[in-house]
Design an enzyme around this catalytic site. Sequence first.
Site, PDB file in Angstrom:
ATOM      1  N   SER A  35     -32.617  31.160 -22.328  1.00 16.30           N
ATOM      2  CA  SER A  35     -31.924  31.690 -21.155  1.00 16.30           C
ATOM      3  C   SER A  35     -30.973  30.621 -20.632  1.00 16.30           C
ATOM      4  O   SER A  35     -31.094  29.440 -20.989  1.00 16.30           O
ATOM      5  CB  SER A  35     -32.956  32.024 -20.071  1.00 16.30           C
TER       6      SER A  35
ATOM      7  N   TYR B  53     -40.670  30.571 -15.410  1.00 15.76           N
ATOM      8  CA  TYR B  53     -39.631  31.053 -16.338  1.00 15.76           C
ATOM      9  C   TYR B  53     -38.828  29.869 -16.872  1.00 15.76           C
ATOM     10  O   TYR B  53     -38.571  29.766 -18.073  1.00 15.76           O
ATOM     11  CB  TYR B  53     -38.735  32.047 -15.602  1.00 15.76           C
TER      12      TYR B  53
HETATM   13  N1  LIG Z   1     -31.433  40.163 -18.631  1.00 19.85           N
HETATM   14  C1  LIG Z   1     -31.085  38.912 -18.389  1.00 19.85           C
HETATM   15  O1  LIG Z   1     -30.298  38.632 -17.463  1.00 19.85           O
HETATM   16  C2  LIG Z   1     -31.605  37.795 -19.256  1.00 19.85           C
HETATM   17  C3  LIG Z   1     -31.067  36.516 -19.077  1.00 19.85           C
HETATM   18  C4  LIG Z   1     -31.538  35.477 -19.854  1.00 19.85           C
HETATM   19  C5  LIG Z   1     -32.518  35.706 -20.802  1.00 19.85           C
HETATM   20  N2  LIG Z   1     -33.033  36.955 -20.959  1.00 19.85           N
HETATM   21  C6  LIG Z   1     -34.081  37.136 -21.953  1.00 19.85           C
HETATM   22  O2  LIG Z   1     -33.723  38.184 -22.827  1.00 19.85           O
HETATM   23  C7  LIG Z   1     -34.900  38.748 -23.404  1.00 19.85           C
HETATM   24  C8  LIG Z   1     -34.848  40.254 -23.339  1.00 19.85           C
HETATM   25  O3  LIG Z   1     -34.938  40.656 -21.980  1.00 19.85           O
HETATM   26  P1  LIG Z   1     -34.114  41.895 -21.369  1.00 19.85           P
HETATM   27  O4  LIG Z   1     -33.219  41.335 -20.349  1.00 19.85           O
HETATM   28  O5  LIG Z   1     -33.568  42.754 -22.440  1.00 19.85           O
HETATM   29  O6  LIG Z   1     -35.302  42.611 -20.566  1.00 19.85           O
HETATM   30  P2  LIG Z   1     -35.925  44.090 -20.651  1.00 19.85           P
HETATM   31  O7  LIG Z   1     -36.993  44.106 -19.615  1.00 19.85           O
HETATM   32  O8  LIG Z   1     -34.876  45.122 -20.579  1.00 19.85           O
HETATM   33  O9  LIG Z   1     -36.556  44.113 -22.111  1.00 19.85           O
HETATM   34  C9  LIG Z   1     -37.657  43.312 -22.446  1.00 19.85           C
HETATM   35  C10 LIG Z   1     -38.520  44.034 -23.466  1.00 19.85           C
HETATM   36  O10 LIG Z   1     -39.627  43.192 -23.795  1.00 19.85           O
HETATM   37  C11 LIG Z   1     -40.792  44.013 -23.836  1.00 19.85           C
HETATM   38  N3  LIG Z   1     -42.005  43.233 -23.600  1.00 19.85           N
HETATM   39  C12 LIG Z   1     -42.480  42.761 -22.409  1.00 19.85           C
HETATM   40  N4  LIG Z   1     -43.650  42.141 -22.596  1.00 19.85           N
HETATM   41  C13 LIG Z   1     -43.919  42.216 -23.921  1.00 19.85           C
HETATM   42  C14 LIG Z   1     -44.976  41.754 -24.737  1.00 19.85           C
HETATM   43  N5  LIG Z   1     -46.039  41.110 -24.206  1.00 19.85           N
HETATM   44  N6  LIG Z   1     -44.920  41.984 -26.074  1.00 19.85           N
HETATM   45  C15 LIG Z   1     -43.889  42.665 -26.607  1.00 19.85           C
HETATM   46  N7  LIG Z   1     -42.857  43.130 -25.892  1.00 19.85           N
HETATM   47  C16 LIG Z   1     -42.878  42.909 -24.568  1.00 19.85           C
HETATM   48  C17 LIG Z   1     -40.584  45.060 -22.747  1.00 19.85           C
HETATM   49  O11 LIG Z   1     -41.417  46.193 -22.938  1.00 19.85           O
HETATM   50  C18 LIG Z   1     -39.103  45.364 -22.913  1.00 19.85           C
HETATM   51  O12 LIG Z   1     -38.883  46.413 -23.820  1.00 19.85           O
HETATM   52  C19 LIG Z   1     -36.072  38.106 -22.642  1.00 19.85           C
HETATM   53  O13 LIG Z   1     -36.611  37.050 -23.417  1.00 19.85           O
HETATM   54  C20 LIG Z   1     -35.419  37.555 -21.404  1.00 19.85           C
HETATM   55  O14 LIG Z   1     -36.136  36.474 -20.846  1.00 19.85           O
HETATM   56  C21 LIG Z   1     -32.609  37.991 -20.201  1.00 19.85           C
END
Ligand SMILES: NC(=O)c1ccc[n+]([C@@H]2O[C@H](COP(=O)([O-])OP(=O)(O)OC[C@H]3O[C@@H](n4cnc5c(N)ncnc54)[C@H](O)[C@@H]3O)[C@@H](O)[C@H]2O)c1
Length: 273
Positions: free
Chosen positions: A142, A155
């Site tokens: 991230s 986080y």
């Molecule tokens: N959205 C942002 O702004 C952002 C920024 C930086 C990093 N990220 C990272 O991107 C990645 C994806 O996140 P996103 O933004 O698409 O969020 P999201 O919530 O839309 O998707 C996350 C997915 O992970 C799944 N998940 C949660 N716990 C789980 C587990 N124990 N085992 C398997 N699957 C699980 C959820 O069911 C969901 O489908 C994450 O690692 C997040 O930390 C997101």
Amino acid sequence: MSKLNQRVVAITGAGSGIGRALAVESAKRGADLALSDVNEAGLKETAAQCEKAGAKVHTQIVNVAERDAVEAWCDAIVKHFGKVHVIINNAGVALNADVAHTEYEDFEWLMGINFWGVVYGTKTFLPQIRKNDWGHIVNISSLFGLLGIPNQSAYNAAKFAVRGFTESLQCEMRVSGENIGVSCVHPGGIKTNIANAARFSHSTSTRSQDADQLKKEFNEKLARTTPEQAANIILKGIENNQERVLVGMDAVALDRMQRMMPTGYRKLVAKFA
Ligand SMILES: NC(=O)c1ccc[n+]([C@@H]2O[C@H](COP(=O)([O-])OP(=O)(O)OC[C@H]3O[C@@H](n4cnc5c(N)ncnc54)[C@H](O)[C@@H]3O)[C@@H](O)[C@H]2O)c1
């Protein structure tokens, strides 16, 4: 032709957000998909979108915090497709709480998914990826793996750990000279479900109306990049064998700020927090 054409790409957390977009955009590049998530309905929807784009798809319910489940998933993929070329360790959750009010249980929950999930995914898939002429490992850190932010200690800790783990692996692959790329991805704000699904501290400093306000601010003001844009940047990172992938202008700008002011940036963060 994309490097991903006719390759098998495995993605965790594929039922929503960045994971879903990575799956669909990989399918459009000719990849076959091994998709997992804890959310069955979300996973089915992603699989349907990938099949519509012409991909062969294998799905499995996998909690990435459970090592046995990740190992069983990898075995099932190899049984189904005969091989796997790419693992994208994407599944993740968010937690908003200051250090004093972060419950140990919440720390462990978040580290189990955001850190250990990445370690299990990498260690489980690496031996299989090594059997091919080419492969790639993508770990989603991230922007918060590059700089510290208030109320994000768990986080921050997990995402800095993912970065350290991944950068060490990058060095190992350079030393061994294997044809396996390793990317560490640092997204800024992406319009996904992450804030809506986040846990908030039970302290009086984060009452439920404050939590709603924080979610609204993230969704409406901070999350400026779409999941599809993010997925295309990440997949280009694989195709160009990029070790550090910054996603979004916010990530690019704040990464620069952190490098120009490695300690001083915290004054600015505190001012705008
Ligand atoms: N959205 C942002 O702004 C952002 C920024 C930086 C990093 N990220 C990272 O991107 C990645 C994806 O996140 P996103 O933004 O698409 O969020 P999201 O919530 O839309 O998707 C996350 C997915 O992970 C799944 N998940 C949660 N716990 C789980 C587990 N124990 N085992 C398997 N699957 C699980 C959820 O069911 C969901 O489908 C994450 O690692 C997040 O930390 C997101």
